[in-house]
Write a protein that holds these residues in place. Structure first.
Motif, mmCIF file in Angstrom:
data_model
loop_
_atom_site.group_PDB
_atom_site.id
_atom_site.type_symbol
_atom_site.label_atom_id
_atom_site.label_comp_id
_atom_site.label_asym_id
_atom_site.label_seq_id
_atom_site.Cartn_x
_atom_site.Cartn_y
_atom_site.Cartn_z
ATOM 1 N N THR A 15 -3.174 4.947 2.800
ATOM 2 C CA THR A 15 -4.445 4.259 3.075
ATOM 3 C C THR A 15 -4.608 4.155 4.584
ATOM 4 O O THR A 15 -3.638 4.276 5.338
ATOM 5 N N ALA A 16 -5.827 3.930 5.001
ATOM 6 C CA ALA A 16 -6.085 3.684 6.427
ATOM 7 C C ALA A 16 -7.272 2.745 6.522
ATOM 8 O O ALA A 16 -7.994 2.557 5.540
ATOM 9 N N PHE A 17 -7.458 2.186 7.717
ATOM 10 C CA PHE A 17 -8.586 1.292 7.984
ATOM 11 C C PHE A 17 -8.633 0.167 6.946
ATOM 12 O O PHE A 17 -9.605 0.037 6.203
ATOM 13 N N ASP A 18 -7.555 -0.614 6.885
ATOM 14 C CA ASP A 18 -7.452 -1.750 5.960
ATOM 15 C C ASP A 18 -7.672 -1.348 4.510
ATOM 16 O O ASP A 18 -8.299 -2.078 3.743
ATOM 17 N N GLY A 19 -7.190 -0.199 4.166
ATOM 18 C CA GLY A 19 -7.276 0.230 2.776
ATOM 19 C C GLY A 19 -8.634 0.820 2.403
ATOM 20 O O GLY A 19 -8.844 1.218 1.258
ATOM 21 N N ASP A 46 4.085 7.380 8.942
ATOM 22 C CA ASP A 46 3.045 6.392 8.633
ATOM 23 C C ASP A 46 2.976 5.318 9.715
ATOM 24 O O ASP A 46 1.920 4.711 9.920
ATOM 25 N N LYS A 49 0.456 10.168 10.832
ATOM 26 C CA LYS A 49 -0.607 9.734 9.913
ATOM 27 C C LYS A 49 -2.010 9.879 10.491
ATOM 28 O O LYS A 49 -2.987 9.857 9.743
ATOM 29 N N LYS A 94 0.819 -1.206 0.000
ATOM 30 C CA LYS A 94 0.000 0.000 0.000
ATOM 31 C C LYS A 94 0.857 1.263 0.000
ATOM 32 O O LYS A 94 0.447 2.285 -0.521
ATOM 33 N N ARG A 145 -5.680 9.896 8.834
ATOM 34 C CA ARG A 145 -6.743 8.973 9.253
ATOM 35 C C ARG A 145 -7.976 9.722 9.747
ATOM 36 O O ARG A 145 -9.094 9.331 9.486
HETATM 37 N N1 ASP Z 1 -2.043 1.408 6.434
HETATM 38 C C1 ASP Z 1 -3.034 0.592 7.021
HETATM 39 C C2 ASP Z 1 -4.194 0.332 6.092
HETATM 40 O O1 ASP Z 1 -4.404 0.904 5.052
HETATM 41 C C3 ASP Z 1 -3.587 1.049 8.330
HETATM 42 C C4 ASP Z 1 -3.149 2.337 8.985
HETATM 43 O O2 ASP Z 1 -1.980 2.701 8.967
HETATM 44 O O3 ASP Z 1 -4.013 2.975 9.600
HETATM 45 O O4 ASP Z 1 -4.981 -0.486 6.388
#
Ligand code: ASP
Ligand code: TMP
Length: 236
Positions: free
Chosen positions: A35-39, A198, A213, A13, A217
């Motif tokens: 990305t966050a929350f599992d993409g 990140d 990050k 990712k 988020r």
């Molecule tokens: N990078 C991770 C994702 O996209 C989660 C995160 O860092 O919040 O799931």
């Protein structure tokens, strides 16, 4: 060694990994994608590739100077570094100094609650399962790492925490928590992946402002500026 970039070996990712002509090394190319929350949340952060590359490089060198082996070899340009080719152990190792994020939520603690000793957590790296939290027994029975390796990983994670906490404190940053990944190389377990805004929570020591990050988020704004501010302090 001046490596030439070969086939794309893996794309994650936040990074791409390329082969080189030498079997022992990979080129890591950092991306601006976030990305966050599992993409489920997607975006990009201008300049993040350079920040994460140069910050990781600096911190890997700081850790090496303290006797912690890492995969870092050298910086190739603003967004690429040469690294040793590890067999990654598919476990995310999280170290926490203050309760925040997942731990605060799970245990009903206020974010910023001090912990009288660091807390180490493990998560299985699995997008399908949303990286579930696991313990040392799970790691053993799933044969992800030997008991000897997991003991070494925990020791290294706590030593890395001590070194980085001091490093950031001098730069007016509180290291709230962070995530590490380890891999096997030459029969040894060494630190891989990245150390960046990140993968760390970093709060300004005086104002408590979040400079990581979480700004992305949680849609807090000033995302790019915060990444640049952290890099400026890390390289100062
Ligand atoms: N990078 C991770 C994702 O996209 C989660 C995160 O860092 O919040 O799931
Ligand atoms: P958490 O509070 O969401 O469990 O995150 C703890 C630390 O690990 C935080 O500094 C962010 C980092 N982290 C990652 O690097 N990758 C991830 O996928 C997650 C969930 C957290």
């Amino acid at each position: 060694m001046n490596p030439t970039k070969g086939a794309l070996r893996y794309e994650g990712k936040a990074k791409k990994v390329y082969e080189t002509e030498d079997q022992q090394y990979f080129i890591v190319s950092y991306k601006t994608d976030a990305t966050a929350f599992d993409g489920k949340k997607k975006g990009s952060i201008d300049g993040k590739d350079r920040v994460n590359n140069l910050m990781s490089a600096k911190l890997f060198q700081v850790l090496e100077a303290e006797g912690i082996r890492t995969h870092f070899e050298k910086v190739l340009d603003d967004h690429e570094m040469l690294v040793k080719r590890l067999k990654i152990i598919p476990v995310e190792v999280i170290v926490r100094n203050l309760a925040a994020g997942g731990m605060a939520k799970k245990l009903g603690l206020e974010e910023g609650t001090a912990l009288f000793k660091p807390v180490v957590e493990y998560c299985l790296k699995s997008d399908e399962l949303s990286d579930p939290m696991i313990n040392e027994d799970h790691i053993a029975v799933l044969k992800l790492a030997s008991e000897e390796e997991i003991t070494k990983i925990k020791e290294m994670a706590l030593k890395i925490n001590e070194v980085l906490r001091g490093f950031f404190e001098k730069r007016e940053l509180t290291l709230v928590d962070f995530k590490l990944e380890f891999g096997r190389f030459d029969g040894d377990v060494i630190l891989g992946d990245e150390i960046s805004p990140d993968t760390c929570r970093l709060w300004d020591r005086k104002t408590g402002e979040r400079l990581d990050k979480d700004r992305f988020r949680r849609d807090l704004g000033l995302v790019e500026e915060s990444y640049q501010e952290v890099l400026k302090r890390v390289l100062a």
